[in-house]
Design a protein around this motif. Structure first.
Motif, PDB file in Angstrom:
ATOM      1  N   UNK A 248      -3.460 -11.562  -3.700  1.00 28.99           N
ATOM      2  CA  UNK A 248      -3.036 -10.906  -3.384  1.00 28.99           C
ATOM      3  C   UNK A 248      -1.720 -10.984  -3.988  1.00 28.99           C
ATOM      4  N   UNK A 249      -1.607 -11.660  -5.215  1.00 29.84           N
ATOM      5  CA  UNK A 249      -0.227 -12.413  -5.763  1.00 29.84           C
ATOM      6  C   UNK A 249       0.155 -10.349  -6.483  1.00 29.84           C
ATOM      7  N   UNK A 250      -1.215  -9.362  -6.321  1.00 23.46           N
ATOM      8  CA  UNK A 250      -0.690  -8.291  -7.185  1.00 23.46           C
ATOM      9  C   UNK A 250      -0.838  -7.436  -6.463  1.00 23.46           C
ATOM     10  N   UNK A 251      -1.335  -7.314  -5.095  1.00 26.02           N
ATOM     11  CA  UNK A 251      -1.118  -6.425  -3.983  1.00 26.02           C
ATOM     12  C   UNK A 251       0.919  -6.818  -3.808  1.00 26.02           C
ATOM     13  N   UNK A 252       0.436  -7.852  -3.602  1.00 28.54           N
ATOM     14  CA  UNK A 252       2.208  -7.863  -2.867  1.00 28.54           C
ATOM     15  C   UNK A 252       2.924  -7.946  -3.610  1.00 28.54           C
ATOM     16  N   UNK A 253       2.944  -8.061  -4.734  1.00 31.80           N
ATOM     17  CA  UNK A 253       3.817  -8.167  -5.651  1.00 31.80           C
ATOM     18  C   UNK A 253       4.446  -6.533  -5.658  1.00 31.80           C
ATOM     19  N   UNK A 254       3.301  -5.471  -5.590  1.00 33.51           N
ATOM     20  CA  UNK A 254       3.423  -3.802  -5.418  1.00 33.51           C
ATOM     21  C   UNK A 254       4.330  -3.480  -4.106  1.00 33.51           C
ATOM     22  N   UNK A 255       3.517  -4.067  -3.006  1.00 34.36           N
ATOM     23  CA  UNK A 255       4.467  -4.221  -1.849  1.00 34.36           C
ATOM     24  C   UNK A 255       5.562  -4.656  -1.330  1.00 34.36           C
ATOM     25  N   UNK A 256       5.898  -5.719  -2.138  1.00 36.61           N
ATOM     26  CA  UNK A 256       7.526  -6.483  -1.923  1.00 36.61           C
ATOM     27  C   UNK A 256       7.951  -5.936  -2.649  1.00 36.61           C
ATOM     28  N   UNK A 257       7.809  -5.102  -4.182  1.00 35.36           N
ATOM     29  CA  UNK A 257       8.954  -4.288  -5.104  1.00 35.36           C
ATOM     30  C   UNK A 257       9.467  -3.245  -4.487  1.00 35.36           C
ATOM     31  N   UNK A 258       8.177  -2.385  -3.091  1.00 35.46           N
ATOM     32  CA  UNK A 258       9.179  -1.621  -2.498  1.00 35.46           C
ATOM     33  C   UNK A 258      10.028  -1.976  -1.714  1.00 35.46           C
ATOM     34  N   UNK A 259       9.217  -2.803  -0.599  1.00 36.75           N
ATOM     35  CA  UNK A 259      10.573  -3.403   0.694  1.00 36.75           C
ATOM     36  C   UNK A 259      11.645  -3.890  -0.357  1.00 36.75           C
TER      37      UNK A 259
ATOM     38  N   UNK B 167      10.287  -3.957 -10.615  1.00 39.76           N
ATOM     39  CA  UNK B 167      10.470  -5.480 -10.997  1.00 39.76           C
ATOM     40  C   UNK B 167       9.070  -5.718 -10.027  1.00 39.76           C
ATOM     41  N   UNK B 168       8.320  -5.136  -8.775  1.00 33.42           N
ATOM     42  CA  UNK B 168       6.848  -5.425  -8.163  1.00 33.42           C
ATOM     43  C   UNK B 168       5.846  -5.022 -10.001  1.00 33.42           C
ATOM     44  N   UNK B 169       6.136  -4.107 -10.204  1.00 33.68           N
ATOM     45  CA  UNK B 169       4.820  -3.458 -12.006  1.00 33.68           C
ATOM     46  C   UNK B 169       5.142  -5.328 -12.778  1.00 33.68           C
ATOM     47  N   UNK B 170       6.846  -4.955 -12.822  1.00 33.29           N
ATOM     48  CA  UNK B 170       6.885  -5.789 -13.660  1.00 33.29           C
ATOM     49  C   UNK B 170       5.903  -7.176 -13.544  1.00 33.29           C
ATOM     50  N   UNK B 171       6.277  -7.712 -13.187  1.00 32.54           N
ATOM     51  CA  UNK B 171       5.202  -8.708 -11.720  1.00 32.54           C
ATOM     52  C   UNK B 171       4.042  -8.850 -12.525  1.00 32.54           C
ATOM     53  N   UNK B 172       3.825  -7.618 -12.024  1.00 29.88           N
ATOM     54  CA  UNK B 172       1.762  -7.335 -12.015  1.00 29.88           C
ATOM     55  C   UNK B 172       1.487  -7.579 -13.286  1.00 29.88           C
ATOM     56  N   UNK B 173       2.229  -7.343 -14.311  1.00 29.46           N
ATOM     57  CA  UNK B 173       2.225  -6.986 -14.917  1.00 29.46           C
ATOM     58  C   UNK B 173       2.154  -8.364 -16.325  1.00 29.46           C
ATOM     59  N   UNK B 174       2.846  -9.446 -15.409  1.00 27.96           N
ATOM     60  CA  UNK B 174       3.159 -10.359 -16.506  1.00 27.96           C
ATOM     61  C   UNK B 174       2.568 -11.495 -15.878  1.00 27.96           C
ATOM     62  N   UNK B 175       1.697 -11.328 -14.880  1.00 25.40           N
ATOM     63  CA  UNK B 175       1.040 -12.327 -14.340  1.00 25.40           C
ATOM     64  C   UNK B 175      -0.560 -11.869 -14.450  1.00 25.40           C
ATOM     65  N   UNK B 176      -0.787 -10.490 -14.804  1.00 25.13           N
ATOM     66  CA  UNK B 176      -1.948 -10.109 -15.103  1.00 25.13           C
ATOM     67  C   UNK B 176      -2.610 -10.149 -16.688  1.00 25.13           C
ATOM     68  N   UNK B 177      -1.853  -9.787 -17.299  1.00 24.41           N
ATOM     69  CA  UNK B 177      -1.969  -9.666 -18.887  1.00 24.41           C
ATOM     70  C   UNK B 177      -2.727 -10.916 -19.471  1.00 24.41           C
ATOM     71  N   UNK B 178      -1.877 -12.210 -19.446  1.00 26.96           N
ATOM     72  CA  UNK B 178      -2.479 -13.193 -19.995  1.00 26.96           C
ATOM     73  C   UNK B 178      -4.227 -13.623 -19.351  1.00 26.96           C
ATOM     74  N   UNK B 179      -4.415 -12.663 -17.989  1.00 28.65           N
ATOM     75  CA  UNK B 179      -5.436 -13.292 -17.678  1.00 28.65           C
ATOM     76  C   UNK B 179      -6.182 -12.374 -18.095  1.00 28.65           C
TER      77      UNK B 179
END
Length: 430
Positions: free
Chosen positions: A83-94, A373-385
């Protein structure tokens, strides 16, 4: 820059900043704190940086207490990531279509309510892993909606030349929370119990809501086309990135550093094997704390780099320095030398975060900042995982020290090749 010119009328009048002399040139650059709106936003982060870490410790601790299984703890992490990935992308658009202050109010209230629900289930002794995972998913969805709006707002609160300093201030607080929060949680659980950690986080979020309430209105700039935040707008954000090479390279720089060079998945194995003579518990704690501590030190001395104008070269240099430090860590047999290399990596990571963040805010127009910033949030959260999977596999195949050192060398090589092949990042400056 065009983006800064379009937002000039939105910012407060420029306060006169005295020339920094002597030691003050080396210490933390606090110029953004002279601006009341940014000071409120940053001040709220101080409280929630620690509070959010209390919940970050409490959730896996409670799940492990219920199940006795680390596999369930890992499953909960995945339940929060999606949900973090999905809503970060949508949240950036909002964030690009509505008043960002209003969006911050809504999402911070949502996170606070979720923390209260965490407390209620723990206080009632529900002991339901399904309920915990559902609450975690909801909380991470709200956080995904919140983060792009919060980060995109900074460019409307401080001038372009202070963006690196603002990034350093924010990152320093967050990294400090990652060190102090878990330590505080460990000290509080035996004293007040696990449920109260959730309640403390909820109370801290009330401070954040009040600080955001006092921010100025941050609607889309005059002349921005009215649109809905849907899949079409998210796709437009990705097209915007592909058409602006420097933005694409800033994301790639972080992916290179984190995916190839973040070795945290190997910390337990290194602590139990390579550094076992020092005590496994001590070694593990030091390894996990070293990078955040280094990042905090980098932030405390942000005056040494925050005024640099060649933002692209600063990112390249920081990622290469990260790779060198990780290589040194992989080759170290002494725990103390290993921790020193990880701390240096933390300093490099801080510099990289500061200037990548500044590039995203200055090189993008205001109507696109939320999506960036939405994409940035996804990259920061997903990269380490992704790094956890890569390093865990490589560590099993080649040994942990070889995997770490090899990853660090790959970071250096790939970053230098990318910088040489595509000059846009080298040439970017403000």
């Amino acid at each position: 820059m065009d983006a800064s010119e379009s937002t000039t009328e939105e910012r407060e009048p420029e306060p006169q900043t005295p020339r920094r002399r002597g030691r003050r040139r080396w210490a933390m650059d606090t110029r953004p704190l002279r601006r009341p709106a940014y000071r409120r936003l940053w001040g709220s982060t101080i409280v929630t940086a620690v509070g959010s870490q209390l919940t970050a410790v409490a959730v896996p601790k409670q799940i492990y207490d219920i199940t006795g299984s680390s596999a369930w703890v890992g499953a909960a992490s995945l339940a929060g990531l999606v949900p973090l990935i999905v809503f970060a992308l949508w949240g950036g658009a909002i964030a690009d279509t509505m008043d960002r202050r209003k969006l911050l109010l809504i999402t911070n209230c949502g996170i606070a309510v979720t923390s209260v629900l965490f407390w209620l289930q723990a206080f009632a002794g529900l002991e339901s892993v399904a309920a915990l995972m559902l609450l975690l998913a909801v909380q991470q969805a709200f956080w995904g909606l919140n983060a792009p709006a919060r980060n995109a707002s900074i460019a409307r609160l401080v001038p372009e030349d202070e963006l690196p300093a603002a990034g350093a201030l924010g990152s320093t607080v967050m990294q400090t929370g990652q060190v102090a929060g878990p330590l505080l949680a460990g000290a509080l659980i035996p004293v007040i119990g696990l449920p109260e950690l959730y309640l403390i986080d909820a109370l801290a979020l009330c401070v954040t809501v009040w600080a955001v309430y006092r921010l100025p209105s941050l609607p889309p700039l005059a002349g921005t086309a009215v649109r809905r935040a849907g899949v079409k707008e998210i796709a437009a954000g990705f097209r915007y990135i592909s058409g602006h090479t420097v933005l694409l390279l800033s994301f790639l720089a972080d992916i290179i550093a984190m995916v190839l060079g973040m070795p945290r998945a190997l910390f337990p194995q290194l602590a139990s094997q390579t550094y076992a003579p020092y005590g496994e518990g001590l070694a593990l704690g030091l390894l996990f704390a070293a990078i955040p501590v280094g990042a905090v030190l980098g932030g405390l001395f942000s005056g040494t780099f925050s005024r640099a104008r060649r933002h692209g070269w600063m990112v390249i240099g920081a990622v290469v320095a990260w790779g060198v430090a990780i290589t040194g860590f992989g080759l170290s047999r002494s725990l103390w030398i290993a921790v020193a290399f990880l701390a240096l990596a933390g300093v490099a990571d801080m510099v990289s975060m500061v200037f990548r963040g500044a590039i995203l805010l200055s090189a993008a127009t205001d109507e696109m900042r939320g999506r960036m910033q939405g994409v940035f949030t996804v990259v920061v959260a997903g990269g380490p995982r992704l790094a956890d999977v890569l390093h865990g596999t490589a560590g099993s195949a080649f040994g942990p020290r070889t995997a770490v050192a090899g990853g660090g060398l790959l970071v250096v090589a790939v970053m230098l090749v990318l910088a040489a092949a595509v000059p846009a990042l080298r040439r970017y400056r403000v």
